[in-house]
Motif scaffolding. Structure first.
Motif, short mmCIF file in Angstrom:
data_model
loop_
_atom_site.label_atom_id
_atom_site.label_comp_id
_atom_site.label_asym_id
_atom_site.label_seq_id
_atom_site.Cartn_x
_atom_site.Cartn_y
_atom_site.Cartn_z
N GLN A 1 0.84 -1.19 0.00
CA GLN A 1 0.00 0.00 0.00
C GLN A 1 0.89 1.25 0.00
O GLN A 1 1.78 1.39 0.84
CB GLN A 1 -0.93 0.00 1.22
CG GLN A 1 -1.86 -1.19 1.28
CD GLN A 1 -2.78 -1.27 0.09
OE1 GLN A 1 -3.44 -0.29 -0.28
NE2 GLN A 1 -2.83 -2.44 -0.54
N PHE A 2 0.62 2.16 -0.93
CA PHE A 2 1.44 3.36 -1.07
C PHE A 2 1.31 4.25 0.15
O PHE A 2 0.20 4.48 0.66
CB PHE A 2 1.03 4.12 -2.32
CG PHE A 2 1.74 5.44 -2.49
CD1 PHE A 2 3.10 5.49 -2.74
CD2 PHE A 2 1.04 6.64 -2.38
CE1 PHE A 2 3.75 6.71 -2.90
CE2 PHE A 2 1.68 7.85 -2.55
CZ PHE A 2 3.05 7.88 -2.80
N VAL A 3 2.45 4.79 0.64
CA VAL A 3 2.46 5.65 1.81
C VAL A 3 2.97 7.05 1.48
O VAL A 3 2.33 8.05 1.83
CB VAL A 3 3.35 5.04 2.93
CG1 VAL A 3 3.44 5.98 4.14
CG2 VAL A 3 2.82 3.68 3.34
N MET A 4 4.13 7.15 0.82
CA MET A 4 4.76 8.45 0.64
C MET A 4 5.75 8.40 -0.50
O MET A 4 6.26 7.33 -0.86
CB MET A 4 5.48 8.86 1.93
CG MET A 4 6.12 10.25 1.90
SD MET A 4 6.87 10.70 3.49
CE MET A 4 8.29 9.60 3.55
N GLN A 5 6.02 9.57 -1.08
CA GLN A 5 7.01 9.71 -2.13
C GLN A 5 7.91 10.90 -1.82
O GLN A 5 7.43 11.96 -1.41
CB GLN A 5 6.31 9.91 -3.48
CG GLN A 5 7.23 10.08 -4.67
CD GLN A 5 6.46 10.05 -5.99
OE1 GLN A 5 5.55 9.24 -6.17
NE2 GLN A 5 6.83 10.94 -6.89
N ILE A 6 9.21 10.73 -1.98
CA ILE A 6 10.17 11.83 -1.84
C ILE A 6 10.76 12.06 -3.22
O ILE A 6 11.34 11.16 -3.83
CB ILE A 6 11.27 11.50 -0.83
CG1 ILE A 6 10.68 11.26 0.56
CG2 ILE A 6 12.30 12.62 -0.78
CD1 ILE A 6 11.70 10.81 1.60
N GLY A 7 10.63 13.28 -3.75
CA GLY A 7 11.04 13.57 -5.11
C GLY A 7 9.91 13.26 -6.08
O GLY A 7 8.78 12.92 -5.68
N LYS A 8 10.21 13.39 -7.37
CA LYS A 8 9.20 13.19 -8.40
C LYS A 8 9.76 12.35 -9.55
O LYS A 8 10.97 12.31 -9.77
CB LYS A 8 8.72 14.54 -8.95
CG LYS A 8 8.03 15.43 -7.93
CD LYS A 8 7.61 16.75 -8.57
CE LYS A 8 6.92 17.64 -7.56
NZ LYS A 8 6.53 18.95 -8.18
N ILE A 9 8.85 11.71 -10.26
CA ILE A 9 9.21 11.06 -11.52
C ILE A 9 9.18 12.15 -12.58
O ILE A 9 8.20 12.38 -13.29
CB ILE A 9 8.25 9.91 -11.86
CG1 ILE A 9 8.11 8.96 -10.67
CG2 ILE A 9 8.73 9.16 -13.09
CD1 ILE A 9 9.39 8.28 -10.24
N ALA A 10 10.28 12.89 -12.63
CA ALA A 10 10.39 14.10 -13.47
C ALA A 10 11.87 14.43 -13.59
O ALA A 10 12.70 13.84 -12.88
CB ALA A 10 9.62 15.25 -12.82
N PRO A 11 12.24 15.36 -14.47
CA PRO A 11 13.67 15.67 -14.64
C PRO A 11 14.35 16.08 -13.34
O PRO A 11 13.75 16.73 -12.48
CB PRO A 11 13.64 16.82 -15.66
CG PRO A 11 12.40 16.57 -16.45
CD PRO A 11 11.40 16.05 -15.46
N SER A 12 15.62 15.72 -13.23
CA SER A 12 16.41 16.08 -12.06
C SER A 12 16.72 17.57 -12.04
O SER A 12 16.76 18.23 -13.08
CB SER A 12 17.72 15.28 -12.07
OG SER A 12 18.58 15.70 -11.04
N LYS A 13 16.99 18.07 -10.83
CA LYS A 13 17.37 19.47 -10.67
C LYS A 13 18.81 19.62 -10.19
O LYS A 13 19.23 20.72 -9.84
CB LYS A 13 16.41 20.16 -9.69
CG LYS A 13 14.97 20.19 -10.19
CD LYS A 13 14.07 20.91 -9.19
CE LYS A 13 12.63 20.95 -9.67
NZ LYS A 13 11.74 21.63 -8.68
N GLY A 14 19.58 18.53 -10.15
CA GLY A 14 21.00 18.64 -9.82
C GLY A 14 21.33 18.22 -8.41
O GLY A 14 20.46 18.03 -7.55
N SER A 15 22.63 18.14 -8.16
CA SER A 15 23.13 17.55 -6.93
C SER A 15 22.99 18.41 -5.69
O SER A 15 23.29 17.94 -4.58
CB SER A 15 24.62 17.19 -7.11
OG SER A 15 24.77 16.13 -8.00
#
Length: 382
Positions: A163-177
């Motif tokens: 069961q899904f709880v949480m997501q950190i970040g996105k399935i999307a382009p990176s913004k760098g280190s």
């Protein structure tokens, strides 16, 4: 009066008695239990029938991560989309062959190799990753997974039942280190249960370790090689004769936390392990097989489960071996495995885990596409 012949007999009897005493004493010493500080290094034997056959005509693809939970259960995440048409022939339209069906991405086994549950893939309220990479199970009963496809710049948190709880970040382009909201194709995670934090080896896109609150997902801190701020400047190809890189190469492939607070990081292409304090302060580094090119020599680590956590086990997917490293000084005290297709051999050994009994579990990618169990055969847990 005793004759010379009689004295000779007595002498021989006495000598034989001494020999018998020595033999008996030696036998007692050899059969006695060895002291707890005998210091045996870990040695292993492969269990070729582990795990048991999967149900439902299922088959594994590349295995992108493996871990052992607090119950001694083995969890893996694999890549169903890595299977070729001849491997997944039963699901083609029309079917190409009787076998096989891709297994769900996340599977849980007991130590005997029995499948306990399986789940994963796209679902309601979240986006599944494009290429599965890395899995961790914390003692609160949550499963963390990541991915390393081009836009897999997030980690996802689920219950044990998926069961899904949480997501950190996105399935999307990176913004760098140095962005604190987005990841960069994270490779692996580690949980600090006492602090309630999750550490991320970040990764195939970024050049850092980053730490978040494991409950809220709030950003805490991040650092690069030697504890310095990371940057995304283009790095030259690895050259064993060049000065050592001051940045992590891609991928930053693993992160592990020892009981004494040291945080170990796999800088895979640079053939090194770096150790830090939890605040990112650099402590030390060790290099292994420095002349290794290609995909590098330091892919994953597991911390030995004796009270002192005396050893690190290091998976090397380019040289296809597992090194046993003295955690105190970084020296290699043993190794096992080699390239090959037979039980106990490896092709791209990608990830590894160890349970409380000292059994080692390995996962292979590329066209290895399997997991193996190596049973501890030495007295190395005292």
């Amino acid at each position: 009066m005793m004759t010379t012949k009689a004295r000779g007999h007595l002498w021989r009897i006495a000598a034989l008695s001494k020999i018998a005493v020595i033999c008996i004493a030696t036998a007692i010493l050899l059969s006695a239990p060895r002291p707890a500080n005998a210091g045996e290094i870990p040695r292993f034997a492969v269990e070729p029938s582990w795990p048991k056959p999967l149900p439902n005509n299922w088959i594994l693809g590349q295995v992108g991560g493996i871990t052992v939970d607090w119950q001694g259960h083995v969890w893996l995440i694999h890549r169903p989309r890595s299977l070729t048409d001849d491997e997944r022939g039963a699901v083609l339209s029309p079917p190409r062959s009787k076998c096989c069906v891709p297994a769900p991405p996340v599977l849980e086994f007991d130590a005997d190799g029995n499948l306990l549950r399986a789940w994963g893939g796209p679902g309601e309220g979240y986006e599944w990753v494009g290429r599965e990479h890395g899995i961790e199970v914390d003692e609160r009963g949550f499963v963390w997974i990541g991915g390393n496809a081009d836009n897999d710049n997030a980690i996802l948190k689920f219950t044990l039942d998926g069961q899904f709880v949480m997501q950190i970040g996105k399935i999307a382009p990176s913004k760098g280190s140095n962005d604190t909201t987005q990841l960069g194709k994270p490779a692996e995670t580690a949980i600090d249960k006492d602090a309630g934090e999750i550490y991320v080896a970040d990764g195939y896109g970024n050049h850092r370790v980053i730490v978040f609150d494991a409950t809220s997902g709030a950003y805490k801190r991040h650092w690069g090689a030697y504890g310095n701020p990371p940057n995304d400047d283009k790095q030259p190809p690895y050259d064993p004769k060049a000065p050592v890189s001051q940045q992590f190469a891609n991928p930053v492939h693993c992160v592990k936390i020892a009981h004494d607070g040291l945080v170990y990081v796999c800088d895979r292409i640079n053939n090194r392990i770096q150790a830090f304090r939890k605040d990112g302060t650099f402590v030390k580094e060790w290099f292994y097989e420095k002349n290794t090119l290609g995909n590098g020599a330091v892919w994953d680590l597991a911390i030995w489960p004796d009270p002192k956590q005396s050893y690190l086990l290091s998976a090397d997917g380019e040289n296809n071996e597992i090194r046993i490293i003295n955690r105190a000084d970084g020296t290699i005290v043993g190794s096992f495995g080699r390239g090959g297709r037979n039980a106990g051999q490896f092709h791209w050994v990608h990830a590894m885990a160890v349970d409380a009994k000292g059994n080692v579990y390995t996962a292979e990618v590329d066209n290895g596409k399997r997991i193996q169990k190596f049973r501890l055969t030495s007295d190395a847990l005292r």
